[in-house]
Enzyme design. Sequence first.
Site, short mmCIF file in Angstrom:
data_model
loop_
_atom_site.label_atom_id
_atom_site.label_comp_id
_atom_site.label_asym_id
_atom_site.label_seq_id
_atom_site.Cartn_x
_atom_site.Cartn_y
_atom_site.Cartn_z
N HIS B 68 53.86 38.79 104.83
CA HIS B 68 54.94 37.96 105.40
C HIS B 68 55.26 36.81 104.46
O HIS B 68 54.62 36.63 103.42
CB HIS B 68 54.59 37.48 106.79
CG HIS B 68 53.41 36.56 106.86
ND1 HIS B 68 52.12 37.01 106.81
CD2 HIS B 68 53.33 35.22 106.96
CE1 HIS B 68 51.29 35.98 106.90
NE2 HIS B 68 52.00 34.88 106.98
N HIS B 70 55.05 33.48 104.45
CA HIS B 70 54.36 32.20 104.26
C HIS B 70 53.79 32.11 102.85
O HIS B 70 53.32 33.11 102.30
CB HIS B 70 53.25 32.03 105.30
CG HIS B 70 53.76 31.54 106.62
ND1 HIS B 70 53.09 31.72 107.79
CD2 HIS B 70 54.90 30.88 106.95
CE1 HIS B 70 53.78 31.19 108.79
NE2 HIS B 70 54.88 30.68 108.29
N ASP B 72 51.13 30.96 101.56
CA ASP B 72 49.75 31.35 101.28
C ASP B 72 49.60 32.87 101.28
O ASP B 72 48.49 33.40 101.12
CB ASP B 72 48.78 30.70 102.28
CG ASP B 72 49.08 31.07 103.72
OD1 ASP B 72 50.24 31.41 103.99
OD2 ASP B 72 48.16 31.02 104.56
N HIS B 73 50.72 33.57 101.46
CA HIS B 73 50.67 35.03 101.35
C HIS B 73 51.58 35.56 100.24
O HIS B 73 51.47 36.71 99.86
CB HIS B 73 51.03 35.68 102.69
CG HIS B 73 49.97 35.47 103.73
ND1 HIS B 73 49.04 36.41 104.06
CD2 HIS B 73 49.67 34.38 104.47
CE1 HIS B 73 48.23 35.93 104.97
NE2 HIS B 73 48.58 34.69 105.24
N HIS B 157 53.52 36.86 114.66
CA HIS B 157 53.29 35.74 113.76
C HIS B 157 54.58 35.05 113.32
O HIS B 157 54.90 33.99 113.84
CB HIS B 157 52.49 36.20 112.54
CG HIS B 157 52.04 35.06 111.69
ND1 HIS B 157 51.24 34.05 112.16
CD2 HIS B 157 52.31 34.76 110.41
CE1 HIS B 157 51.02 33.18 111.19
NE2 HIS B 157 51.66 33.58 110.12
N ASP B 178 48.73 38.11 108.69
CA ASP B 178 48.52 37.25 109.85
C ASP B 178 49.22 37.90 111.02
O ASP B 178 50.30 38.44 110.86
CB ASP B 178 49.12 35.86 109.61
CG ASP B 178 48.32 35.08 108.58
OD1 ASP B 178 47.26 35.58 108.17
OD2 ASP B 178 48.77 33.99 108.19
N GLU B 203 42.66 39.23 109.57
CA GLU B 203 42.51 37.79 109.45
C GLU B 203 41.59 37.31 110.56
O GLU B 203 41.41 38.01 111.56
CB GLU B 203 43.87 37.11 109.57
CG GLU B 203 44.52 37.30 110.93
CD GLU B 203 45.08 36.00 111.48
OE1 GLU B 203 44.56 34.94 111.11
OE2 GLU B 203 46.01 36.07 112.29
N HIS B 384 40.47 35.54 105.53
CA HIS B 384 41.37 34.52 106.03
C HIS B 384 40.74 33.77 107.20
O HIS B 384 41.30 33.68 108.29
CB HIS B 384 42.69 35.17 106.46
CG HIS B 384 43.85 34.21 106.52
ND1 HIS B 384 44.01 33.31 107.52
CD2 HIS B 384 44.89 34.01 105.69
CE1 HIS B 384 45.12 32.61 107.33
NE2 HIS B 384 45.67 33.03 106.22
#
Lengths: 976, 568
Positions: B68, B70, B72-73, B157, B178, B203, B384
């Site tokens: 996705h 975000h 951090d991904h 999410h 996530d 996660e 995660h």
Amino acid sequence: MAAHLKKRVYEEFSRVVQIPHEEAPAKKLRLSKPSKSAALHIDLCKATNSTDALQYLLQFARKPVEVESVEGVIRILLEHYYKETDNSVRLKIASLLGLLSKTNGFSPDCVVDDVINTLGNEKSHQVLAQLLDTLLVVGTQLPESPAVRPRLVEVACKLLSDTYFGVRNKCLQLLGCLGMVDTPLAKDSDGPSSSIGGVRDVQSIISNYFSDQDPRVRTAALKAMLQLHERGLKIHQIIYEQACRLLSDDYEQVRSAAVQIVWVLSQLYPESIVPIPSSNEEIRLVDDAFGKISHMVSDGSWMVRVQAAKTLGSMLQVSPHFLEQTLDKKLMSDLRRKRTAHERAKELFASGEFSSGRKWADDAPKEKLDTNTVNLIASGACGAFVHGLEDEMFEVRIAAVEALCQLARSSPSFAEKCLDFLVDMFNDEIEEVRLQSIHVLREISTHITLREDQLDTVLAVLEDSSRDIREALHELLCYTNVSTKECIQLALLDLLKNLNKYPTDRNSVWKCLKFLGSRHPTLVLPLVPELLSTHPYFDTPEPDMDDPAYIAVLVLVFNAAKSCPTMPALFSDHTFRHYAYLRDSLSHLVPPLRLPGRKQVYSLDSVDPGCGSGSVESAKLFLQQSLNRVSTIQNLETPGAQDLLNFTIRDLQRLGELQTELAGAADFCATYLRCQLLLMKALQEKLWNMAVPLCLKQNVTATAAAQQILEETYKLEFLYSGLESRQVATIHHVRLQAKALQLILTARTRPGLDLLISSCEKFLQEIESFQRMFLTELPHLQDGFVDKLLELMPRLLSCKPVELVKILQSSLRQSGLLQLRLPEQIHRASATIIEPTGESDNPLRFTTGLVVALDIDATLEHVQEPQDKVKVQVLYPDGQSHVIHPKPADFRNPGPNRHRLITQVYLSHTAWTEPSQVEVRLLLAYSSSSSSPSSSIKSGWSDSIDGLPPAEAAVEGTIPFSKPVKVYIMPKPARR
Amino acid sequence: MPEIKVTPLGAGQDVGRSCILVSIGGKNIMLDCGMHMGYNDDRRFPDFSYITQNGRLTDFLDCVIISHFHLDHCGALPYMSEMVGYDGPIYMTHPTKAICPILLEDFRKITVDKKGETNFFTSQMIKDCMKKVIPLNLHQTVQVDDELEIKAYYAGHVLGAAMVHIKVGSESVVYTGDYNMTPDRHLGAAWIDKCRPDILISESTYATTIRDSKRCRERDFLKKVHESIERGGKVLIPVFALGRAQELCILLETFWERMNLKAPIYFSTGLTEKANHYYKLFITWTNQKIRKTFVQRNMFEFKHIKAFDRSYADNPGPMVVFATPGMLHAGQSLQIFKKWAGNEKNMLDVKMQVEYMSFSAHADAKGIMQLIRMAEPRNMLLVHGEAAKMEFLKGKIEQEFSIDCYMPANGETTSVITNPSVPVDMSLNLLKREMALGGPLPDPKKPRAMHGTLIMKENSLKLVSSEQALKELGLNEHQLRFTCRVQLQDPHSDSDTLHRIYTHLKSLLKDYTIQHLPDGTVMVESIVIKVSSSAEDANSKVLLLSWSYQDEDLGSYLSSLLKKGLPT
């Protein structure tokens, strides 16, 4: 001429009698038989290839086949079946066989042998499945046939080992529909049954297929088992374990069916004991099943979730311990136990601190949890409803809410617990769910008392923009118990806020406060000075009597004062005045009060409901006495009869106003008596002794009277519910009298002979049909008009029209008044248009040629099937009238015998120079064909009704049953 | 033994910088390519040198999958593809592909323009990187190459978040990214079918939390905002993440609609506004309510929510303002905060519930367990999340499902031995023959032994009957026979002895065909028994038994039986 008439009349009757013996249609059917099957045969022979044959069959299937030719057609089809090599054609033939077997009146047992024979030779699996389907149809047609059933079961057992899933499916279906658990039939005749290995235990055969490799077969097996259950056979408990295993099947339809089976078993054997795997404990089967089905509420497929949630609601035998787990979800945060928001709210309330929500970190986690005790996979019922209510699909949420409702109704402690969750649902994103949860809360509200913080949440919804939601909430508040006076205050404040924001809610809010007041008199008492803003020393300004908010407060106070005699002492002078005013203008909201020093004034009204049942009794007695008094009138000529009728009608009308319980009955009687009175007046002696040309005026009044009586009889028949066939007969009797009167008047005024003959004929027919319809009631009509006529019937049939009229005239005048017997419950259908109010001075402006939508809001009481009957009429000043049929969806059903119509009607007109008023009212449509005086009689002879002229069957019309409301409109000319 | 190896480069026992390498069936896949919010040095991005010291990654990776948008991904994606070098396919869902570049660009701006870093990826690099992206649809099976296939599942999410099922032959891995198991105001719940992967990589942000129902929290939030507005106050709601902002917007918007409120809601322009545009487009990815009502009205076309302008802050009357960033430490939210702080009527919503909501779109412990129940994996791997919390969840998973659970640290490789099934073509004749031997229906629960010859030829496996195998391979059939002598003490003549053997066997072996042939032999099925007297001793007879290899069982039984001697 008379002879001619007589002949025709006889003809009429003879035809009616003859109908049952009529042979003609049967003959016609027989003729068509060879043609139909022959045509098919020729078609099939003509077909050169399978596609053609298939086409012919498809065409053939579109037309129905007569009962007589079914057998022939089946023979031809079978013949062709044996020859046919193409699978699809054979398949179609097989399906046609099934269709034909369904033909009404055809007994399909002759098909069975052939189909079973073909089964043996059939190679194609699809065709096999279709043939079995045909057998299934035959089997369901002949459920009780002892010869067919075991054969079919045998066939099904044999073919169960087929490799094609469709065949196995059908076999299981057959077993489910026809199999017997222990077949007493087979045991008696021992011989044939011993050859069938499986009949003894259909259940074990079916349950073998619970573990079939094909999910469709597994589903079919489960469904077959359910079918057995539905047919009333008792399913063995042994399959419980297997069924539970199927709850974790890979396929949703299997899981769904398994949920049903588990549920069925839990209802059959609730108290059996089952072991818990991996421990030595044992629990009741219903608890175990409840736990397992609860688990399915978090299934991957939403269909299963809906199924599971619904099912939970009907498991009422479950132990309270398990039930309460469904609302339990142990919270934790970083491995420390946390309290739920619900628990926090409760604690806050208990500690007496006012909910501020400002305390920092009041949801901070508490004690540390032991990691071993935390159980993450909810074993058993844990939190099932918490999950269900939070589900993604609103279908699941609604199912969960409904289930909660059912369970809470049977368990008060659970009701208490689920309150918080239901209140939370008031905030759902989908209106349907919100509405449903409000309804549910209302249903269980007898069990619960709302806490202040809960009430606060409930009341927040009062600001919802949806009218349905607000009204449902008002309804809920009517039934709610609250615990403190602060709650009352809170509720009042929020209701006033609601009133302010949505003035149209006025009636609903007042009604709500009425119940709130009468439920909590002691809680209202301390609030009274504040509510009425009285002051011990100072006079406060008199509030505005037209303020809806002030009226709302008064409604609350007065209703509380009813059962709290100390309260009136706190009222100030103007309060008493306002009471008098409101008691008159809003008598349905303001109860009669015993006020000091005012007893005399209200003595008439103080038939107070404290001794309510007694007063109803006495009123009933009074009603009966009045009727008895009237029945002393021997016939319409009795002197003084008119006065007596007049007084009685007046009495009855007043009674109806005073006693709402008897309003329907009193009204009914009054209307009936008014009919009699009219009739009496019309038949006055002097009128008839004069020569025709001299009494033109009287003639006009008599004609009008006859017309009015007719109208009134339709009202009597269709406006009141709860009539028995005896009353209907009486009404029809009056109608017949009115018609006789009309006939006489016709005879006197218009000497056209043809017309007279035809009306005489019609009248005689009506007497005839009256006799037919009310055969059972005739003994009660002794001495009446019809009774007399029926005695004279042979003479009537043979005499001339003029003579007939004479007879009618004399019997009309001599016949006595029929005594009206009151049925148990009579209600008058009524409608009130709440909106538009008709008070607005601002015309509704719109451009001509276009439409304007007018919102209509009305309540209907005691109307059966309003969707079909209620119409809206709009009358324009130029006499134009439009009748609008509202959509079925516009009717809501807020309570028993109560409906609410909220709809829009479209108005349009050509240009006017200035605004004017249109009238809007509601009509009740009726049709005499739909009125069944006594359904059994009706259905008894309706078979032969075809031959009768339809004119007699249906008189259609409408009755206005609401006060008209005037709406100011102004169509402007279009601007160019 | 075939095995699947999983190596987290980031997010191993840690939150942030998700990047997990999986090698399965000879394929190497990178799952997510995120950055770490907490660092500004080299630790910000995953250590790609683990894959190769120098040179491009293309040769070592078969594909990259982004779950996705975000950061951090996906934050390290342009760095990896453009600066380290990767030209292979990158897979992500349509919404992710649309929104991801906006976030990357924003990230670049802050790092380069505000903080003045150099040696960072450029806008052009983001564009180039996006050109390598292949979009995925939900439940669409995409063949990366002949053997590797991937399939995306809905994960909740944020908009476009997906779980991926990666499959090579019969080995498979599911990576969740996530996900969220409880639906919220704008997204549905994660769902996966019972795909029984070898490893489920999940996660575990909320490994030790079980959350309360959302409804209370929503209600509290709405009530507070409502009360404050009714008092005529202003409400400032600092928001954190993209996605959460949308949820709150929807929540307030519907509430305003329901309650017929008039107070304006403002939304600070920028990032979220751009993203909101895409939320309108990807209605199919939202929850049931929005999907069903969008025919009448798209819920993301807000009626009450308008873009914020700096000057509005001074307007009188009640209002609600969403402002970024969430921490009130800088930017717009700080300015507004300073302006409004004087008035006690105003409410500043920085309390727990908002903070709570902004992170809450992860599955809690129960949600994770629920997903495991849905997918039924053979092994579990947690990423995660924090090590201590994972430890707890790991214990629980092992206890409740009795499957192995791993939680590798960054750079640590976990390998799981798999037992892949090998598909073999079976000749129809053989199958039918075997079917005829067995019962009417094959029982799926019971394995069945059968005779046949396995031919391995050019990467394909075939199971045929032995005759056919001989024919195909051009070999002659060889008969293998065993012969055996048995000494027997028997005083009778040869033929009598033979007859006695015949009757003896006949009485013992009822189900077998036993023949006494005129040429002085006894045949039991195809086993030949002959009798000859020994030269020295007329009493001791020698029995000759001869059987073929196929009758080994019966033959050895007979020989042992005859060794015991004949009954007298």
